[in-house]
Design an enzyme around this catalytic site. Structure first.
Site, short mmCIF file in Angstrom:
data_model
loop_
_atom_site.label_atom_id
_atom_site.label_comp_id
_atom_site.label_asym_id
_atom_site.label_seq_id
_atom_site.Cartn_x
_atom_site.Cartn_y
_atom_site.Cartn_z
N ILE A 45 0.10 13.46 8.10
CA ILE A 45 0.37 14.52 8.95
C ILE A 45 1.92 14.75 9.71
CG2 ILE A 45 -0.86 15.99 10.62
CD1 ILE A 45 -3.24 13.60 10.87
N LYS A 47 2.34 3.97 18.48
CA LYS A 47 2.42 5.90 17.93
C LYS A 47 2.88 6.83 18.74
CE LYS A 47 -0.09 4.41 13.47
NZ LYS A 47 -1.15 4.66 13.22
N THR A 93 0.70 -1.47 0.66
CA THR A 93 0.06 0.01 0.12
C THR A 93 1.05 1.35 0.22
OG1 THR A 93 -1.46 -1.42 1.78
CG2 THR A 93 -1.90 1.22 1.24
N GLY A 99 -3.27 5.94 4.66
CA GLY A 99 -3.96 4.80 2.93
C GLY A 99 -3.16 5.37 2.61
P1 NAP Z 1 1.44 -4.08 2.92
O1 NAP Z 1 0.69 -3.40 1.53
O2 NAP Z 1 1.32 -5.08 3.72
O3 NAP Z 1 2.70 -4.65 2.33
C1 NAP Z 1 3.85 -4.67 2.84
C2 NAP Z 1 4.79 -5.04 1.75
O4 NAP Z 1 6.01 -5.47 2.07
C3 NAP Z 1 4.60 -6.07 0.19
O5 NAP Z 1 5.11 -5.46 -0.85
C4 NAP Z 1 5.88 -7.28 0.49
O6 NAP Z 1 5.86 -7.83 -0.95
C5 NAP Z 1 6.12 -6.62 0.87
N1 NAP Z 1 7.15 -7.74 2.51
C6 NAP Z 1 6.57 -7.77 3.02
N2 NAP Z 1 7.62 -8.52 3.94
C7 NAP Z 1 8.50 -9.42 3.12
C8 NAP Z 1 9.28 -10.19 2.53
N3 NAP Z 1 10.26 -10.81 4.42
N4 NAP Z 1 10.38 -9.95 2.22
C9 NAP Z 1 10.25 -9.36 0.77
N5 NAP Z 1 9.20 -8.20 1.04
C10 NAP Z 1 8.14 -8.03 1.95
O7 NAP Z 1 2.55 -2.45 4.56
P2 NAP Z 1 1.69 -0.94 4.16
O8 NAP Z 1 -0.09 -1.17 4.40
O9 NAP Z 1 1.88 -0.77 2.55
O10 NAP Z 1 2.90 -0.42 5.43
C11 NAP Z 1 4.24 -0.95 5.39
C12 NAP Z 1 4.44 -0.07 6.67
O11 NAP Z 1 3.91 0.78 6.58
C13 NAP Z 1 4.03 -1.10 7.56
O12 NAP Z 1 5.00 -0.18 9.21
C14 NAP Z 1 2.75 -0.10 8.07
O13 NAP Z 1 2.60 -0.18 9.37
C15 NAP Z 1 3.25 1.52 8.18
N6 NAP Z 1 2.25 2.27 7.56
C16 NAP Z 1 1.12 1.80 6.69
C17 NAP Z 1 -0.08 2.59 6.97
C18 NAP Z 1 -1.55 3.00 5.95
O14 NAP Z 1 -2.44 3.39 5.59
N7 NAP Z 1 -1.23 0.82 5.02
C19 NAP Z 1 -0.12 4.80 7.34
C20 NAP Z 1 0.76 4.42 7.91
C21 NAP Z 1 2.18 3.85 8.24
P3 NAP Z 1 4.98 -8.95 -1.63
O15 NAP Z 1 3.44 -6.96 -2.22
O16 NAP Z 1 5.26 -9.22 -2.55
O17 NAP Z 1 3.98 -9.39 -1.10
N1 HSE Z 2 -3.63 0.63 10.69
C1 HSE Z 2 -2.76 2.46 10.32
C2 HSE Z 2 -4.04 3.07 11.03
C3 HSE Z 2 -2.39 2.47 9.91
O1 HSE Z 2 -5.06 2.60 11.04
O2 HSE Z 2 -4.26 4.14 11.97
C4 HSE Z 2 -1.94 4.10 9.50
O3 HSE Z 2 -0.72 4.09 10.92
#
Ligand code: NAP
Ligand code: HSE
Length: 429
Positions: A139, A208, A16, A305
Site C-alpha cells: 500500500i 511501522k 519471500t 506477502g
Molecule cells: P526472508 O524470507 O527471511 O529472506 C531473507 C533473505 O536474506 C534470504 O534470502 C536470506 O538468505 C538472506 N539473508 C539473511 N541474512 C543474511 C546474511 N547475513 N547474509 C546473506 N544473506 C542473508 O525475509 P523476507 O520476508 O523476504 O523479509 C525481508 C525484509 O522485508 C525484512 O526486513 C522484512 O521485515 C521486510 N518485509 C517483509 C514482508 C513480508 O511479507 N515477508 C513485508 C514487508 C516487509 P537465504 O535465502 O540463503 O537464507
Molecule cells: N510481518 C509483517 C506483517 C510483514 O505481518 O505485517 C509485513 O511488514
C-alpha cells in the site's frame, strides 16, 4: 525482446520479498520498461545459501555470499536490501551509500531504529534511501504522506499495519480458529516475520508506526518510547462479546496530536463495526488519516506477502533511477522537527472489561458500585453464566481518563468474588 534504459540492480537477500522482486522483473519487466523506459536486471544477489531453490531461476553466477561483490560492483546503481534485521543490513546499506549507490529497503526494524542516521548519511553521500515497503507492504503510505498530503497538518493516523496479527484475529473471529493454528497459517503464507514474536507482541506495528508518524508529524520517533501491547491477551471470548456489542477487535497503531505533544501507541482495541477499519480483514492493512485540509482519508490493501511488498520495492527502484536522473536528492529528507511524546495516560478512552466472577447474589451490583463510586460511568453491561458457578461479566465504560479508570479496575479485581485475570481493552472512539 528488451527495450528501455538498462539498469542493473544488486540485491541483498532473496527470500519471500526478494523472490517477489525477481518474479516481478521476470513477469512484468517488459510492461515496466514500456511504462518507464527502464529495463531492470538483477545483476548480483547476496544470499546465505546459494544452493537453495528460489522463486525464480537466475543464472547461478548471480548469487554470492560476499556482500562486497554486490556493493562494489560499478555496474550496479541501486542496492536493494531485503535481508531484514539490524546487522549486517545497517553496515551494508551504509557501505552501499558510500559506494555512491541509492538504496531501497523494506526493513522496518532498521528504518524505525536507525532510519534518521541512515537518511542523514545518504544526504551526506548525495544519495537516497527509499523505504515505501517498510510500512504497509504494497500500500502506498510513505509517498502519499511525504508528498500528496504534505500541505496538511495531520491530526491523527490510525492503522491496521500488521498483516499477521490481522490475519490471526480475522481467523479467530470468522472461523473460530485458535491462536496457534492461525499463526501457523500466517507463517506458511509468508506474512509473519522470521521471529513472529515481533508481530504478535506489537513491535512490528510499532516500527511501522514510528516510520509513518515520523513522516506524518515531521519528527524523529524513537520506537523504544512507544506504548506497545500485542494480541496475546485477546481471547475468543473477547472476540465474541465484542461482536455481540457491535464491535470487532483489531490491533491498532495510533498516532495523535494532543496539546503539548504526540501520543503514539499500539494495542488491541474494540472497533465499531460501522468504522471503515472494522472491515479490514485477513492480511489486509489500512491506514486511516485525518488531515486539517483533506479531512478523512483511508489507504487500504495488502500489507504483507511476496508480490504486494515487492510491488512497492520495484516502484522504489524506478523512483530511485528517475530521481537520480533528476538529481532531486533532498526529496526524501525528513524527521527534522522536534515533538514531545506524551504518555498514553493523558488520553481519555472508553474501556471494555471482561471479569470472571462467582455467580452469586450481589456480585454484579458490587462491580457497578465500585465503578460508580469512582465516578466512572458504565455504558453497557452483559452477564452470562459459565460452568461451575462462574459467571462472565462484561462492562463497557463511557469516556474516562486512563488514570481515573485504573482506580476502580484495581478495586474490582481485589473483590473476593472476582477473579484477578480480567480482559481489558480500549474501545476506539
Ligand atoms: P526472508 O524470507 O527471511 O529472506 C531473507 C533473505 O536474506 C534470504 O534470502 C536470506 O538468505 C538472506 N539473508 C539473511 N541474512 C543474511 C546474511 N547475513 N547474509 C546473506 N544473506 C542473508 O525475509 P523476507 O520476508 O523476504 O523479509 C525481508 C525484509 O522485508 C525484512 O526486513 C522484512 O521485515 C521486510 N518485509 C517483509 C514482508 C513480508 O511479507 N515477508 C513485508 C514487508 C516487509 P537465504 O535465502 O540463503 O537464507
Ligand atoms: N510481518 C509483517 C506483517 C510483514 O505481518 O505485517 C509485513 O511488514
Amino acid at each position: 525482446m528488451s527495450f528501455g534504459k538498462a539498469v542493473k540492480i544488486g540485491m541483498l537477500g532473496m527470500g519471500t520479498v526478494g523472490g517477489g522482486v525477481a518474479q516481478i522483473i521476470e513477469r512484468n519487466g517488459e510492461l515496466l520498461a514500456g511504462k518507464t523506459d527502464i529495463n531492470l536486471t538483477l545483476q548480483r544477489v547476496l544470499v546465505r545459501d546459494p544452493s537453495r531453490r528460489r522463486a525464480v531461476d537466475l543464472p547461478p553466477q548471480t548469487y554470492t555470499t560476499d556482500p562486497d561483490v554486490v556493493i562494489r560492483d560499478p555496474a550496479i546503481s541501486v542496492v536493494v536490501e531485503l535481508m531484514g534485521g539490524i546487522e549486517p543490513a545497517r553496515t551494508l546499506i551504509s557501505a552501499a551509500l558510500k559506494e555512491n549507490k541509492d538504496v531501497v529497503t523494506a526493513n522496518k526494524d532498521l528504518m524505525a531504529q536507525h532510519g534518521r542516521e541512515l537518511l542523514q548519511l545518504a544526504r551526506r553521500c548525495g544519495r537516497n534511501i527509499y523505504y515505501e515497503a517498510s510500512a504497509g507492504g504494497g500500500i502506498p503510505l510513505v509517498r502519499p504522506l511525504k508528498h500528496c498530503l504534505v500541505a496538511n497538518r495531520i491530526k491523527c493516523i490510525i492503522g491496521i499495519i500488521n498483516g499477521t496479527t490481522n490475519y490471526i484475529l480475522t481467523r479467530m473471529s470468522c472461523d473460530d480458529m485458535d491462536f496457534q493454528e492461525a499463526l501457523a497459517r500466517a507463517q506458511k503464507l509468508g506474512f509473519a516475520e522470521a521471529d513472529p514474536s515481533s508481530d504478535i507482541e506489537g513491535r512490528d506495528a510499532a516500527y511501522k508506526l514510528a516510520i509513518l508518524a515520523g513522516i506524518a508529524f515531521n519528527c524523529p520517533v524513537d520506537p523504544g518510547e512507544l506504548s506497545i501491547e500485542g494480541i496475546k491477551n485477546v481471547t475468543r471470548a473477547d472476540i465474541h462479546y465484542a461482536r455481540e456489542l457491535g464491535y470487532t477487535i483489531k490491533l491498532l497503531a495510533i498516532g495523535e496530536e494532543k496539546p503539548g505533544g504526540l501520543v503514539l501507541r499500539v494495542h488491541p482495541a474494540l472497533v465499531s463495526l460501522a468504522h471503515p477499519l472494522a472491515s479490514v480483514h485477513d492480511e489486509f492493512n489500512a491506514l486511516f488519516i485525518e488531515g486539517d485540509l483533506i479531512g478523512e482519508a483511508m489507504f487500504y490493501g495488502r500489507g504483507a506477502g511476496a508480490l504486494p511488498t515487492a510491488s512497492a520495492v520495484v516502484a522504489d527502484i524506478i523512483d530511485a533511477v528517475r530521481s537520480y536522473e533528476r538529481a532531486d536528492k533532498g526529496l526524501y529528507a525528513n524527521n527534522l522537527g522536534k515533538t514531545k511524546l506524551l504518555p498514553v495516560s493523558v488520553l481519555n478512552s472508553r474501556f471494555y472489561v471482561r471479569f470472571l466472577a462467582q455467580d452469586r447474589p450481589g456480585v454484579f451490583g458490587a462491580l457497578a458500585t465500585v465503578f460508580g463510586d469512582e465516578g466512572v460511568s458504565l455504558d453497557m453491561i452483559i452477564q452470562k453464566r459459565k460452568k461451575n458457578g462462574i459467571a462472565e461479566i462484561v462492562l463497557v465504560t463511557h469516556d474516562v481518563s486512563e488514570e481515573l479508570f485504573t482506580r476502580p479496575l484495581e478495586k474490582a479485581l481485589r473483590l473476593p468474588s472476582i477473579q484477578p485475570d480480567a480482559g481489558v481493552f480500549r474501545v476506539l472512539a
